[in-house]
Write a protein that holds these residues in place. Structure first.
Motif, PDB file in Angstrom:
ATOM      1  N   SER A   1      45.548  42.146 -30.923  1.00 48.09           N
ATOM      2  CA  SER A   1      46.566  41.958 -29.992  1.00 48.09           C
ATOM      3  C   SER A   1      46.530  43.048 -29.066  1.00 48.09           C
ATOM      4  O   SER A   1      46.912  44.142 -29.350  1.00 48.09           O
ATOM      5  N   PHE A   2      46.639  42.649 -27.762  1.00 49.95           N
ATOM      6  CA  PHE A   2      46.775  43.703 -26.605  1.00 49.95           C
ATOM      7  C   PHE A   2      47.262  43.207 -25.436  1.00 49.95           C
ATOM      8  O   PHE A   2      47.301  41.963 -25.049  1.00 49.95           O
ATOM      9  N   SER A   3      47.569  44.191 -24.443  1.00 48.26           N
ATOM     10  CA  SER A   3      48.098  43.989 -23.105  1.00 48.26           C
ATOM     11  C   SER A   3      47.239  44.498 -22.283  1.00 48.26           C
ATOM     12  O   SER A   3      46.550  45.609 -22.593  1.00 48.26           O
ATOM     13  N   VAL A   4      47.051  43.962 -21.124  1.00 51.65           N
ATOM     14  CA  VAL A   4      46.016  44.346 -19.957  1.00 51.65           C
ATOM     15  C   VAL A   4      46.574  44.031 -18.739  1.00 51.65           C
ATOM     16  O   VAL A   4      47.438  43.357 -18.621  1.00 51.65           O
ATOM     17  N   GLY A   5      46.373  44.837 -17.652  1.00 48.43           N
ATOM     18  CA  GLY A   5      46.652  44.727 -16.387  1.00 48.43           C
ATOM     19  C   GLY A   5      45.570  44.832 -15.205  1.00 48.43           C
ATOM     20  O   GLY A   5      44.739  45.736 -15.255  1.00 48.43           O
ATOM     21  N   TYR A   6      45.632  44.001 -13.959  1.00 49.86           N
ATOM     22  CA  TYR A   6      44.934  43.836 -13.065  1.00 49.86           C
ATOM     23  C   TYR A   6      45.346  43.581 -11.752  1.00 49.86           C
ATOM     24  O   TYR A   6      46.504  42.964 -11.791  1.00 49.86           O
ATOM     25  N   THR A   7      44.692  44.062 -10.532  1.00 51.52           N
ATOM     26  CA  THR A   7      44.853  43.705  -9.393  1.00 51.52           C
ATOM     27  C   THR A   7      44.220  42.640  -8.864  1.00 51.52           C
ATOM     28  O   THR A   7      43.086  42.623  -8.963  1.00 51.52           O
TER      29      THR A   7
ATOM     30  N   ASP B   1      39.048  33.703 -32.072  1.00 53.95           N
ATOM     31  CA  ASP B   1      39.787  32.409 -31.716  1.00 53.95           C
ATOM     32  C   ASP B   1      41.019  32.865 -30.971  1.00 53.95           C
ATOM     33  O   ASP B   1      41.755  33.397 -31.659  1.00 53.95           O
ATOM     34  N   VAL B   2      41.232  32.231 -29.814  1.00 53.49           N
ATOM     35  CA  VAL B   2      42.642  32.556 -28.998  1.00 53.49           C
ATOM     36  C   VAL B   2      43.668  31.998 -29.672  1.00 53.49           C
ATOM     37  O   VAL B   2      43.720  30.708 -30.029  1.00 53.49           O
ATOM     38  N   HIS B   3      44.754  32.731 -29.884  1.00 50.33           N
ATOM     39  CA  HIS B   3      45.909  32.401 -30.349  1.00 50.33           C
ATOM     40  C   HIS B   3      47.168  32.333 -29.496  1.00 50.33           C
ATOM     41  O   HIS B   3      47.702  31.247 -29.266  1.00 50.33           O
ATOM     42  N   LYS B   4      47.157  33.217 -28.585  1.00 52.24           N
ATOM     43  CA  LYS B   4      48.273  33.176 -27.264  1.00 52.24           C
ATOM     44  C   LYS B   4      47.536  34.091 -26.358  1.00 52.24           C
ATOM     45  O   LYS B   4      46.912  35.076 -26.399  1.00 52.24           O
TER      46      LYS B   4
ATOM     47  N   ASP C   1      49.863  41.391 -15.189  1.00 50.17           N
ATOM     48  CA  ASP C   1      49.851  41.988 -16.451  1.00 50.17           C
ATOM     49  C   ASP C   1      49.880  40.649 -17.523  1.00 50.17           C
ATOM     50  O   ASP C   1      50.917  39.793 -17.146  1.00 50.17           O
ATOM     51  N   TYR C   2      49.123  40.751 -18.661  1.00 50.63           N
ATOM     52  CA  TYR C   2      49.284  39.696 -19.462  1.00 50.63           C
ATOM     53  C   TYR C   2      48.983  40.216 -20.865  1.00 50.63           C
ATOM     54  O   TYR C   2      48.436  41.303 -21.055  1.00 50.63           O
ATOM     55  N   ALA C   3      49.583  39.506 -21.988  1.00 51.82           N
ATOM     56  CA  ALA C   3      48.974  40.116 -23.213  1.00 51.82           C
ATOM     57  C   ALA C   3      48.374  38.877 -24.107  1.00 51.82           C
ATOM     58  O   ALA C   3      48.407  37.742 -23.647  1.00 51.82           O
ATOM     59  N   VAL C   4      47.393  39.356 -24.980  1.00 50.19           N
ATOM     60  CA  VAL C   4      46.480  38.434 -25.643  1.00 50.19           C
ATOM     61  C   VAL C   4      46.553  38.570 -27.027  1.00 50.19           C
ATOM     62  O   VAL C   4      46.657  39.577 -27.554  1.00 50.19           O
TER      63      VAL C   4
ATOM     64  N   ASP D   1      56.234  46.647 -29.200  1.00 50.63           N
ATOM     65  CA  ASP D   1      56.840  45.535 -30.395  1.00 50.63           C
ATOM     66  C   ASP D   1      56.580  44.230 -29.836  1.00 50.63           C
ATOM     67  O   ASP D   1      56.018  43.373 -30.642  1.00 50.63           O
ATOM     68  N   LYS D   2      56.566  43.858 -28.489  1.00 56.53           N
ATOM     69  CA  LYS D   2      55.877  42.571 -28.229  1.00 56.53           C
ATOM     70  C   LYS D   2      54.514  42.218 -28.540  1.00 56.53           C
ATOM     71  O   LYS D   2      53.988  41.185 -29.049  1.00 56.53           O
ATOM     72  N   VAL D   3      53.838  43.025 -28.296  1.00 50.87           N
ATOM     73  CA  VAL D   3      52.229  43.188 -28.665  1.00 50.87           C
ATOM     74  C   VAL D   3      51.953  42.996 -30.074  1.00 50.87           C
ATOM     75  O   VAL D   3      51.400  42.201 -30.584  1.00 50.87           O
ATOM     76  N   LEU D   4      52.608  44.120 -30.708  1.00 53.65           N
ATOM     77  CA  LEU D   4      52.240  44.091 -32.115  1.00 53.65           C
ATOM     78  C   LEU D   4      53.048  43.322 -33.325  1.00 53.65           C
ATOM     79  O   LEU D   4      52.450  43.086 -34.486  1.00 53.65           O
ATOM     80  N   TRP D   5      54.066  42.683 -32.867  1.00 51.50           N
ATOM     81  CA  TRP D   5      55.014  42.069 -33.551  1.00 51.50           C
ATOM     82  C   TRP D   5      55.370  40.715 -33.183  1.00 51.50           C
ATOM     83  O   TRP D   5      54.785  39.566 -33.881  1.00 51.50           O
ATOM     84  N   GLU D   6      55.602  40.292 -32.084  1.00 55.50           N
ATOM     85  CA  GLU D   6      56.355  38.978 -31.549  1.00 55.50           C
ATOM     86  C   GLU D   6      54.999  38.331 -31.326  1.00 55.50           C
ATOM     87  O   GLU D   6      55.161  37.073 -31.867  1.00 55.50           O
ATOM     88  N   LEU D   7      53.927  38.561 -30.744  1.00 51.49           N
ATOM     89  CA  LEU D   7      52.769  37.744 -30.568  1.00 51.49           C
ATOM     90  C   LEU D   7      51.953  37.480 -31.893  1.00 51.49           C
ATOM     91  O   LEU D   7      51.391  36.561 -31.889  1.00 51.49           O
ATOM     92  N   THR D   8      52.250  38.464 -32.855  1.00 57.86           N
ATOM     93  CA  THR D   8      51.313  38.220 -34.145  1.00 57.86           C
ATOM     94  C   THR D   8      51.932  37.566 -35.390  1.00 57.86           C
ATOM     95  O   THR D   8      51.150  37.371 -36.211  1.00 57.86           O
ATOM     96  N   ARG D   9      52.978  37.480 -35.148  1.00 57.81           N
ATOM     97  CA  ARG D   9      53.916  36.951 -36.341  1.00 57.81           C
ATOM     98  C   ARG D   9      53.429  35.487 -37.069  1.00 57.81           C
ATOM     99  O   ARG D   9      53.490  35.370 -38.299  1.00 57.81           O
ATOM    100  N   ASP D  10      52.804  34.671 -36.110  1.00 58.05           N
ATOM    101  CA  ASP D  10      52.205  33.562 -36.617  1.00 58.05           C
ATOM    102  C   ASP D  10      50.823  33.243 -36.507  1.00 58.05           C
ATOM    103  O   ASP D  10      50.303  32.226 -36.224  1.00 58.05           O
ATOM    104  N   ALA D  11      50.224  34.452 -36.502  1.00 59.38           N
ATOM    105  CA  ALA D  11      48.583  34.359 -36.162  1.00 59.38           C
ATOM    106  C   ALA D  11      48.036  34.805 -37.341  1.00 59.38           C
ATOM    107  O   ALA D  11      48.470  36.156 -38.033  1.00 59.38           O
ATOM    108  N   GLY D  12      47.051  34.249 -38.093  1.00 58.18           N
ATOM    109  CA  GLY D  12      46.168  34.679 -38.957  1.00 58.18           C
ATOM    110  C   GLY D  12      47.124  35.135 -40.298  1.00 58.18           C
ATOM    111  O   GLY D  12      47.982  34.444 -40.770  1.00 58.18           O
ATOM    112  N   ARG D  13      46.768  36.287 -40.914  1.00 56.94           N
ATOM    113  CA  ARG D  13      47.728  36.619 -42.107  1.00 56.94           C
ATOM    114  C   ARG D  13      48.952  37.089 -41.715  1.00 56.94           C
ATOM    115  O   ARG D  13      49.258  37.458 -40.680  1.00 56.94           O
TER     116      ARG D  13
END
Length: 280
Positions: A186-192, A213-216, A272-275, A71-83
């Motif tokens: 919008s996606f999440s990713v993790g690395y060591t 264009d980077v939004h968040k 871990d971060y979300a883009v 929900d964080k990835v597909l809803w919260e991060l995207t609510r004020d991005a693009g359409r």
């Protein structure tokens, strides 16, 4: 730490990158076939604290931490991005697994046509059966490095964790190809052993390279680790049902206390971060 996991890490690090990916995919396939994971809705670490409605709404209430991450990835991060979400007619989940994220998307955007893609044939088979009651959802088998989809097919694309296995460059290139102008990725990713500032620079470069264009960009490491720690009892119960000799390996895969991955979080070596970005 399990012998199988240590051996796998040593072998994998000495293989060419294409073979490293093949080995990772083979393990991914085996876990779905041999573990009780195939009876769950999600296959991700989660995000704490879990939030409503996922703590109360079936079937998400059994895995609210995992549903919250989606929900964080597909809803919260995207609510004020693009359409706005109301304008998203076509949505894609890359690495849909057993379909939990697709169901979260359907709950948030019930008017949209939603497509899920996963490389794992076992997961796709289970997911298709689960999605039969939803006529606006289709599930495809395909590799995120070469999606079986036409250029500019989607208004919004989301993904949890897949970019970590695919590789950021290949993941973002292919996602940008199938995204429409003005659409959101919008996606999440993790690395060591990765610094957030360094990863942010990589995100900026890849967005520029692929016409985005980077939004968040948000560091979610603390929330992901908190979810892993909170979810230990549920995961332990599941792992106790994994056939021997895969049980010890499953402990490592599930980031349980005492494993290499869990210690990486404790030592501050895990990121871990979300883009969220928008196609020009």
């Amino acid at each position: 730490m399990s012998f199988l996991y240590v051996l796998k890490r040593r072998i994998q690090r000495n293989l060419p990158k294409p073979l490293q990916r093949k080995l990772q995919e083979a393990i991914y396939f085996a876990l779905y076939r041999l573990s009780p994971a195939r009876h769950q809705n999600f296959f991700n670490s989660g995000f704490s604290p879990a939030e409503a409605p996922w703590t109360e709404l079936a079937p998400f209430d059994r895995e609210p931490l995992q549903a919250t991450l989606y929900d964080k990835v597909l809803w919260e991060l995207t609510r004020d991005a693009g359409r706005s979400g109301a304008e998203w007619a076509d949505i894609l989940d890359i690495g849909c697994g057993l379909g939990g994220g697709v169901q979260v998307a359907h709950h948030r955007f019930p008017q949209a046509r939603i497509t899920g893609v996963d490389v794992n044939s076992s997961a796709v088979s289970v997911c298709r059966k689960r999605m039969q009651p939803f006529p606006g959802i289709r599930i495809l088998q395909g590799n995120a490095r070469d999606l079986p989809l036409a250029n500019g097919s989607f208004d919004m694309i989301f993904s949890v964790g897949a970019a970590s296995y695919v590789g950021m460059d290949a993941f973002m290139k292919e996602a940008a190809r199938v995204l429409r102008p003005g659409g959101v990725l919008s996606f999440s990713v993790g690395y060591t052993d990765k610094e957030f500032a360094d990863q942010r620079k990589i995100v900026d470069e890849l967005c520029e390279k692929n016409g985005l264009d980077v939004h968040k960009v948000v560091d979610i490491t603390e929330n992901v680790f908190a979810a892993i720690a909170e979810d230990v009892p549920r995961r332990r119960e599941l792992i106790n049902r994994v056939p021997w000799p895969f049980r010890d390996y499953a402990l490592d895969w599930a980031d349980m206390p005492g494993t290499m991955r869990y210690q990486e979080y404790v030592d501050g070596r895990r990121l871990d971060y979300a883009v969220c970005c928008v196609k020009r």
